[in-house]
Design a protein around this motif. Structure first.
Motif, PDB file in Angstrom:
ATOM      1  N   ASP A  73       2.377  11.642   1.274  1.00 54.07           N
ATOM      2  CA  ASP A  73       2.882  10.510   0.496  1.00 54.07           C
ATOM      3  C   ASP A  73       2.184   9.190   0.811  1.00 54.07           C
ATOM      4  O   ASP A  73       2.438   8.182   0.157  1.00 54.07           O
ATOM      5  CB  ASP A  73       4.398  10.354   0.703  1.00 54.07           C
ATOM      6  CG  ASP A  73       4.785  10.344   2.172  1.00 54.07           C
ATOM      7  OD1 ASP A  73       3.908  10.522   3.029  1.00 54.07           O
ATOM      8  OD2 ASP A  73       5.980  10.168   2.461  1.00 54.07           O
ATOM      9  N   PHE A  74       1.289   9.193   1.812  1.00 58.72           N
ATOM     10  CA  PHE A  74       0.570   7.944   2.098  1.00 58.72           C
ATOM     11  C   PHE A  74      -0.726   8.263   2.820  1.00 58.72           C
ATOM     12  O   PHE A  74      -0.721   8.939   3.852  1.00 58.72           O
ATOM     13  CB  PHE A  74       1.423   7.008   2.965  1.00 58.72           C
ATOM     14  CG  PHE A  74       0.818   5.632   3.147  1.00 58.72           C
ATOM     15  CD1 PHE A  74       1.059   4.627   2.224  1.00 58.72           C
ATOM     16  CD2 PHE A  74      -0.008   5.358   4.224  1.00 58.72           C
ATOM     17  CE1 PHE A  74       0.486   3.367   2.371  1.00 58.72           C
ATOM     18  CE2 PHE A  74      -0.579   4.103   4.388  1.00 58.72           C
ATOM     19  CZ  PHE A  74      -0.329   3.104   3.464  1.00 58.72           C
ATOM     20  N   ASP A  75      -1.829   7.785   2.286  1.00 58.56           N
ATOM     21  CA  ASP A  75      -3.137   7.935   2.910  1.00 58.56           C
ATOM     22  C   ASP A  75      -3.907   6.637   2.686  1.00 58.56           C
ATOM     23  O   ASP A  75      -4.382   6.360   1.591  1.00 58.56           O
ATOM     24  CB  ASP A  75      -3.886   9.127   2.318  1.00 58.56           C
ATOM     25  CG  ASP A  75      -5.207   9.408   3.037  1.00 58.56           C
ATOM     26  OD1 ASP A  75      -5.598   8.595   3.893  1.00 58.56           O
ATOM     27  OD2 ASP A  75      -5.836  10.439   2.753  1.00 58.56           O
ATOM     28  N   VAL A  76      -4.015   5.855   3.733  1.00 54.89           N
ATOM     29  CA  VAL A  76      -4.539   4.499   3.611  1.00 54.89           C
ATOM     30  C   VAL A  76      -6.002   4.467   3.177  1.00 54.89           C
ATOM     31  O   VAL A  76      -6.472   3.466   2.629  1.00 54.89           O
ATOM     32  CB  VAL A  76      -4.337   3.732   4.938  1.00 54.89           C
ATOM     33  CG1 VAL A  76      -5.266   4.245   6.030  1.00 54.89           C
ATOM     34  CG2 VAL A  76      -4.508   2.227   4.738  1.00 54.89           C
ATOM     35  N   ARG A  94      -7.001   1.498  -3.749  1.00 52.03           N
ATOM     36  CA  ARG A  94      -7.403   1.069  -5.093  1.00 52.03           C
ATOM     37  C   ARG A  94      -8.792   0.465  -4.997  1.00 52.03           C
ATOM     38  O   ARG A  94      -8.972  -0.761  -5.017  1.00 52.03           O
ATOM     39  CB  ARG A  94      -6.406   0.061  -5.659  1.00 52.03           C
ATOM     40  CG  ARG A  94      -5.088   0.647  -6.127  1.00 52.03           C
ATOM     41  CD  ARG A  94      -5.265   1.554  -7.355  1.00 52.03           C
ATOM     42  NE  ARG A  94      -5.877   0.839  -8.462  1.00 52.03           N
ATOM     43  CZ  ARG A  94      -5.204   0.129  -9.380  1.00 52.03           C
ATOM     44  NH1 ARG A  94      -3.871   0.068  -9.314  1.00 52.03           N
ATOM     45  NH2 ARG A  94      -5.834  -0.475 -10.345  1.00 52.03           N
ATOM     46  N   PRO A  95      -9.835   1.319  -4.906  1.00 44.82           N
ATOM     47  CA  PRO A  95     -11.196   0.789  -4.782  1.00 44.82           C
ATOM     48  C   PRO A  95     -11.644  -0.003  -5.998  1.00 44.82           C
ATOM     49  O   PRO A  95     -12.615  -0.760  -5.926  1.00 44.82           O
ATOM     50  CB  PRO A  95     -12.044   2.055  -4.592  1.00 44.82           C
ATOM     51  CG  PRO A  95     -11.213   3.166  -5.143  1.00 44.82           C
ATOM     52  CD  PRO A  95      -9.794   2.788  -4.871  1.00 44.82           C
ATOM     53  N   ASP A  96     -10.943   0.161  -7.121  1.00 42.36           N
ATOM     54  CA  ASP A  96     -11.272  -0.648  -8.290  1.00 42.36           C
ATOM     55  C   ASP A  96     -10.806  -2.090  -8.126  1.00 42.36           C
ATOM     56  O   ASP A  96     -11.306  -3.006  -8.794  1.00 42.36           O
ATOM     57  CB  ASP A  96     -10.648  -0.042  -9.544  1.00 42.36           C
ATOM     58  CG  ASP A  96      -9.140   0.132  -9.418  1.00 42.36           C
ATOM     59  OD1 ASP A  96      -8.674   0.452  -8.296  1.00 42.36           O
ATOM     60  OD2 ASP A  96      -8.428  -0.057 -10.418  1.00 42.36           O
ATOM     61  N   LEU A  97      -9.841  -2.304  -7.210  1.00 41.76           N
ATOM     62  CA  LEU A  97      -9.314  -3.649  -6.974  1.00 41.76           C
ATOM     63  C   LEU A  97      -9.797  -4.269  -5.662  1.00 41.76           C
ATOM     64  O   LEU A  97      -9.985  -5.481  -5.578  1.00 41.76           O
ATOM     65  CB  LEU A  97      -7.784  -3.604  -6.954  1.00 41.76           C
ATOM     66  CG  LEU A  97      -7.082  -3.195  -8.247  1.00 41.76           C
ATOM     67  CD1 LEU A  97      -5.579  -3.164  -8.012  1.00 41.76           C
ATOM     68  CD2 LEU A  97      -7.430  -4.170  -9.370  1.00 41.76           C
ATOM     69  N   PHE A  98      -9.983  -3.425  -4.649  1.00 42.19           N
ATOM     70  CA  PHE A  98     -10.290  -3.944  -3.311  1.00 42.19           C
ATOM     71  C   PHE A  98     -11.576  -3.326  -2.777  1.00 42.19           C
ATOM     72  O   PHE A  98     -11.858  -2.134  -2.990  1.00 42.19           O
ATOM     73  CB  PHE A  98      -9.143  -3.617  -2.339  1.00 42.19           C
ATOM     74  CG  PHE A  98      -7.798  -4.084  -2.804  1.00 42.19           C
ATOM     75  CD1 PHE A  98      -7.511  -5.440  -2.890  1.00 42.19           C
ATOM     76  CD2 PHE A  98      -6.828  -3.163  -3.168  1.00 42.19           C
ATOM     77  CE1 PHE A  98      -6.260  -5.869  -3.321  1.00 42.19           C
ATOM     78  CE2 PHE A  98      -5.582  -3.593  -3.594  1.00 42.19           C
ATOM     79  CZ  PHE A  98      -5.300  -4.938  -3.682  1.00 42.19           C
TER      80      PHE A  98
END
Length: 301
Positions: free
Chosen positions: A281-284, A290-294
């Protein structure tokens, strides 16, 4: 894979590298006899975290006595390479344990000191180091900033991928992210922070990185300071560092510790499959990015 790990909460033999190595060896032997494959020691276990020391310095002022104290500290710090490092490698090999040890590292060329975490393998010997990239507060008087070269690394070993940061580097989000990028299974956080808030930091990192977090601190009482250094302490001080060492699961739960107000060895059996399962449920660095944003970049040194 299941591994057994040990986190050491202990007092070094202050400002005495040889006697501290003797104690370090005894603690490793004890941990190995209990089946441990990895042992973590606190920040600047060699030759001790100089809590309360001023080294005779103020803005615009240095004293001869402070310079003499710096010389003593430098002489008892660990040089890489050195006979002392060879001894650590031998201890690791003879006991078949991986080691991560917080040391004050001395540079033979420029005479500067660094707050460093060294990694040692029982089969390969010295693997590498992480130098603290930003000493905190007055630490900057005695410890230079780490160069960054060969730092911020995760080491891929036979018992898992291990790496981490030292003390308040763990409050630097970008430094944490650099470690996360390398997918550690064992995140190491040796420290000198004995505040009751520190264990929550370890829990946060575990939840964020979805890996095991091992935090190690010294226990230090007034009587552990040699008589010559008692003058640096307030009269009513008895416990200088309460500890707070702990081992935390990938879900942020305490497996061992926090340990307060005493020396001790925290031991835990870790199932590295739990690291994988926690990524559902979580993988940083995976599906929760969000590589499109950050965009995140680390300068190459």
């Amino acid at each position: 894979m299941q591994i057994r790990v040990a986190v050491i909460q202990a007092t070094p033999v202050f400002f005495d590298i040889q006697k501290t190595l003797d104690k370090l060896e005894a603690l490793i032997i004890e941990s190995a006899q209990k089946g441990c494959q990895f042992v973590l020691f606190p920040e600047s276990f060699i030759p001790g975290y100089p809590r309360k020391f001023t080294f005779g310095a103020a803005v615009g002022l240095r004293t001869d006595a402070g310079r003499e104290l710096y010389k003593t500290y430098w002489q008892n710090s660990l040089q890489l390479p050195s006979p002392e490092l060879k001894r650590i490698e031998q201890i690791s090999r003879e006991n078949n344990v991986y080691l991560a040890i917080g040391v004050t590292e001395r540079d033979a060329l420029n005479s500067s000191l660094y707050c460093t975490l060294i990694y040692v393998s029982p089969t390969q010997g010295y693997l590498g180091k992480h130098q603290k990239v930003k000493p905190t507060g007055v630490e900057r008087l005695i410890w230079a900033e780490g160069t960054g070269k060969d730092s911020l690394r995760v080491f891929d070993t036979e018992i898992g991928r291990m790496g981490g940061l030292i003390c308040w580097e763990n409050y630097m989000p970008l430094a944490r992210m650099r470690i996360y990028q390398q997918a550690p299974q064992l995140y190491l956080a040796p420290t000198a922070d004995a505040r009751p808030t520190w264990p929550a930091t370890l829990q946060h990192i575990a939840c964020e990185a979805r890996c095991y977090v091992l935090g190690s601190n010294q226990f230090f009482s007034r009587t552990d300071y040699p008589e010559a250094y008692q003058e640096f302490l307030d009269e009513d001080e008895t416990i200088l560092c309460r500890g707070g060492s702990a081992i935390v699961s990938p879900q942020g739960e305490f497996i061992a510790g926090p340990l307060w107000d005493q020396e001790g060895i925290l031991i835990a059996d870790l199932d590295l499959d739990e690291v994988l399962k926690s990524k559902l449920d979580f993988d940083v660095i995976g599906h929760y990015t969000r590589p499109d944003l950050f965009d995140f970049n680390v300068n190459k040194l």
